[in-house]
Scaffold this motif. Structure first.
Motif, PDB file in Angstrom:
ATOM      1  N   ILE A 185       2.385 -21.626 103.394  1.00  0.00           N
ATOM      2  CA  ILE A 185       3.004 -21.444 102.072  1.00  0.00           C
ATOM      3  C   ILE A 185       3.864 -20.193 102.049  1.00  0.00           C
ATOM      4  N   ILE A 186       3.355 -19.096 102.588  1.00  0.00           N
ATOM      5  CA  ILE A 186       4.135 -17.857 102.613  1.00  0.00           C
ATOM      6  C   ILE A 186       5.371 -18.017 103.490  1.00  0.00           C
ATOM      7  N   ARG A 187       5.222 -18.643 104.643  1.00  0.00           N
ATOM      8  CA  ARG A 187       6.361 -18.864 105.532  1.00  0.00           C
ATOM      9  C   ARG A 187       7.451 -19.669 104.821  1.00  0.00           C
ATOM     10  N   GLU A 188       7.065 -20.742 104.141  1.00  0.00           N
ATOM     11  CA  GLU A 188       8.061 -21.568 103.463  1.00  0.00           C
ATOM     12  C   GLU A 188       8.697 -20.829 102.297  1.00  0.00           C
ATOM     13  N   TYR A 189       7.919 -20.024 101.588  1.00  0.00           N
ATOM     14  CA  TYR A 189       8.484 -19.204 100.505  1.00  0.00           C
ATOM     15  C   TYR A 189       9.574 -18.286 101.046  1.00  0.00           C
ATOM     16  N   LEU A 190       9.308 -17.636 102.165  1.00  0.00           N
ATOM     17  CA  LEU A 190      10.277 -16.705 102.744  1.00  0.00           C
ATOM     18  C   LEU A 190      11.509 -17.440 103.268  1.00  0.00           C
TER      19      LEU A 190
ATOM     20  N   LEU B   8      -5.995 -14.883 105.817  1.00  0.00           N
ATOM     21  CA  LEU B   8      -5.202 -16.012 105.348  1.00  0.00           C
ATOM     22  C   LEU B   8      -5.617 -17.283 106.075  1.00  0.00           C
ATOM     23  N   THR B   9      -5.723 -18.371 105.323  1.00  0.00           N
ATOM     24  CA  THR B   9      -5.947 -19.673 105.933  1.00  0.00           C
ATOM     25  C   THR B   9      -4.627 -20.172 106.527  1.00  0.00           C
TER      26      THR B   9
ATOM     27  N   GLY C 185      -1.607   3.422 110.064  1.00  0.00           N
ATOM     28  CA  GLY C 185      -2.207   3.527 111.380  1.00  0.00           C
ATOM     29  C   GLY C 185      -1.972   2.319 112.270  1.00  0.00           C
ATOM     30  N   THR C 186      -2.326   2.502 113.539  1.00  0.00           N
ATOM     31  CA  THR C 186      -2.096   1.483 114.556  1.00  0.00           C
ATOM     32  C   THR C 186      -2.967   0.253 114.341  1.00  0.00           C
ATOM     33  N   GLU C 187      -4.218   0.467 113.946  1.00  0.00           N
ATOM     34  CA  GLU C 187      -5.130  -0.673 113.790  1.00  0.00           C
ATOM     35  C   GLU C 187      -4.650  -1.624 112.703  1.00  0.00           C
ATOM     36  N   ALA C 188      -4.269  -1.088 111.539  1.00  0.00           N
ATOM     37  CA  ALA C 188      -3.806  -1.945 110.445  1.00  0.00           C
ATOM     38  C   ALA C 188      -2.538  -2.699 110.840  1.00  0.00           C
ATOM     39  N   LEU C 189      -1.630  -2.021 111.538  1.00  0.00           N
ATOM     40  CA  LEU C 189      -0.397  -2.666 111.974  1.00  0.00           C
ATOM     41  C   LEU C 189      -0.690  -3.794 112.956  1.00  0.00           C
ATOM     42  N   ASP C 190      -1.581  -3.532 113.918  1.00  0.00           N
ATOM     43  CA  ASP C 190      -1.908  -4.546 114.911  1.00  0.00           C
ATOM     44  C   ASP C 190      -2.557  -5.769 114.262  1.00  0.00           C
ATOM     45  N   ARG C 191      -3.432  -5.532 113.300  1.00  0.00           N
ATOM     46  CA  ARG C 191      -4.120  -6.652 112.657  1.00  0.00           C
ATOM     47  C   ARG C 191      -3.152  -7.475 111.814  1.00  0.00           C
ATOM     48  N   PHE C 192      -2.220  -6.805 111.126  1.00  0.00           N
ATOM     49  CA  PHE C 192      -1.253  -7.561 110.342  1.00  0.00           C
ATOM     50  C   PHE C 192      -0.250  -8.270 111.249  1.00  0.00           C
ATOM     51  N   HIS C 193       0.024  -7.673 112.385  1.00  0.00           N
ATOM     52  CA  HIS C 193       0.944  -8.312 113.332  1.00  0.00           C
ATOM     53  C   HIS C 193       0.386  -9.655 113.808  1.00  0.00           C
ATOM     54  N   VAL C 194      -0.925  -9.759 113.945  1.00  0.00           N
ATOM     55  CA  VAL C 194      -1.544 -11.036 114.311  1.00  0.00           C
ATOM     56  C   VAL C 194      -1.242 -12.093 113.249  1.00  0.00           C
ATOM     57  N   VAL C 195      -1.323 -11.692 111.976  1.00  0.00           N
ATOM     58  CA  VAL C 195      -1.013 -12.616 110.882  1.00  0.00           C
ATOM     59  C   VAL C 195       0.463 -13.013 110.940  1.00  0.00           C
ATOM     60  N   LEU C 196       1.339 -12.047 111.185  1.00  0.00           N
ATOM     61  CA  LEU C 196       2.772 -12.333 111.246  1.00  0.00           C
ATOM     62  C   LEU C 196       3.104 -13.297 112.383  1.00  0.00           C
ATOM     63  N   LYS C 197       2.411 -13.182 113.504  1.00  0.00           N
ATOM     64  CA  LYS C 197       2.678 -14.088 114.625  1.00  0.00           C
ATOM     65  C   LYS C 197       2.231 -15.509 114.289  1.00  0.00           C
ATOM     66  N   ARG C 198       1.205 -15.647 113.476  1.00  0.00           N
ATOM     67  CA  ARG C 198       0.834 -16.976 112.992  1.00  0.00           C
ATOM     68  C   ARG C 198       1.910 -17.528 112.065  1.00  0.00           C
ATOM     69  N   MET C 199       2.523 -16.649 111.300  1.00  0.00           N
ATOM     70  CA  MET C 199       3.542 -17.045 110.337  1.00  0.00           C
ATOM     71  C   MET C 199       4.875 -17.342 111.016  1.00  0.00           C
ATOM     72  N   PHE C 200       5.267 -16.438 111.924  1.00  0.00           N
ATOM     73  CA  PHE C 200       6.557 -16.548 112.614  1.00  0.00           C
ATOM     74  C   PHE C 200       6.348 -16.253 114.104  1.00  0.00           C
ATOM     75  N   PRO C 201       5.936 -17.251 114.872  1.00  0.00           N
ATOM     76  CA  PRO C 201       5.631 -17.005 116.291  1.00  0.00           C
ATOM     77  C   PRO C 201       6.808 -16.453 117.090  1.00  0.00           C
ATOM     78  N   ASN C 202       8.025 -16.776 116.669  1.00  0.00           N
ATOM     79  CA  ASN C 202       9.197 -16.385 117.448  1.00  0.00           C
ATOM     80  C   ASN C 202      10.020 -15.273 116.803  1.00  0.00           C
ATOM     81  N   ARG C 203       9.447 -14.592 115.828  1.00  0.00           N
ATOM     82  CA  ARG C 203      10.166 -13.498 115.172  1.00  0.00           C
ATOM     83  C   ARG C 203       9.356 -12.213 115.297  1.00  0.00           C
ATOM     84  N   GLU C 204      10.057 -11.117 115.499  1.00  0.00           N
ATOM     85  CA  GLU C 204       9.422  -9.812 115.588  1.00  0.00           C
ATOM     86  C   GLU C 204       9.999  -8.891 114.508  1.00  0.00           C
TER      87      GLU C 204
END
Length: 306
Positions: A162-167, A155-156, A180-199
């Motif tokens: 755009i996704i953050r504002e939609y949500l 994701l750029t 698996g762990t690898e896919a979760l970790d990689r998507f978690h990086v994207v989520l932290k870009r989207m919501f730095p303060n949400r887990e």
């Protein structure tokens, strides 16, 4: 095509499901005479607010599914329907052969789930699922969006925004089929870009999303059909080629008011339960019927009522 067996969930529907069925009967009875009068009229279809530049099908039936069931919608309010919308995104190639991971399980997953949703509930459902780009104009028409195979998503910064504002503006995204762990970790990086303060927060089995329509007794783990059939005798439901896939997780990301904006269905493949319902009768009975459709319907109704 849908399996010819009627869906009879192993889990007992809660009272809201009975109300939906009664409403569906009343709606059908009241609409029958109108439909008879309109029998000679051309069918009315909801507008497609998603991708329509010719790069993808506007109707999944165009993907060599011409005889798939169609059903009527209101002629007066054709867009007053629920549409299953799938998000198109960029991703890395998959073993050198698959660079469009957003397209996995299409079109049967989208067609089958839309058909079962309108068959089993009183929700008015669009017979044509949509494909949506990460575009605010397209996304705002769809309060529910489905995405999957996010372990290699790219994701750029603009797409993240755009996704953050939609949500944050009331949208809901279901993320499915990443193992698996690898896919979760990689998507978690994207989520932290989207919501730095949400887990993401693990959803307990007592959460309403597991009971709002179908009363599920377990958190469903659905493997792809080949893994399921190969492990009939062992009962193994995780995908061993993905380390860390043994335990299924359903996690939510919430806004400041406690509304769930996104559900992560990790180490499970609900979409395969929809796509492959006609592939193997045992798989349909043990996974599609018991868990795939009930969990999917629960997620839809939870998202649309909260």
């Amino acid at each position: 095509m849908p399996h010819d067996s009627a869906l009879r969930p192993d889990c007992r529907p809660q009272r809201p499901f009975h109300r939906f069925r009664r409403r569906a009967v009343l709606w059908f009875a009241g609409s029958l005479s109108v439909l008879m009068l309109q029998a000679e009229s051309p069918p009315v279809l909801p507008h497609n607010f998603g991708v329509k530049d010719g790069s993808v099908f506007e109707d999944p039936r165009e993907a060599q599914r011409p005889n798939y069931p169609m059903w009527p919608v209101s002629r007066e309010l054709p867009d007053d329907v629920f549409t299953f919308a799938r998000l198109r995104y960029n991703s890395e190639s998959y073993s050198g052969r698959w660079g469009r991971r957003w397209l996995v399980d299409y079109p049967d997953s989208d067609l089958n789930f839309s058909f079962r949703l309108q068959q089993l509930t009183a929700l008015q459902v669009n017979p044509r699922a949509a494909i949506v780009d990460i575009d605010p104009v397209e996304m705002r028409h769809y309060p529910f969006i489905y995405m999957l195979e996010v372990g290699a998503i790219i994701l750029t910064d603009e797409e993240v925004r755009i996704i953050r504002e939609y949500l944050l503006n009331g949208g809901f995204i279901m993320v499915d089929d990443f193992w698996g762990t690898e896919a979760l970790d990689r998507f978690h990086v994207v989520l932290k870009r989207m919501f730095p303060n949400r887990e993401p927060k693990e959803l307990p089995l007592t959460h309403d999303i597991f009971h709002i329509v179908f009363d599920l007794k377990v958190k469903p783990q659905i493997p792809n059909v080949r893994v399921a059939v190969a492990n009939k005798s062992t009962g193994i439901t995780h995908e061993s080629r993905h380390p860390g896939s043994e335990q299924v997780h359903y996690q939510g990301i919430f806004d400041d008011k406690g509304r769930m904006m996104m559900i992560l269905c990790h180490n499970t493949d609900l979409g395969d339960g929809w796509e492959e319902e006609g592939t193997d009768p045992w798989f349909f009975k043990e996974f599609s019927e018991k868990y795939g459709y009930p969990m999917g319907i629960n997620i839809i109704f939870y998202a649309m009522t909260h």
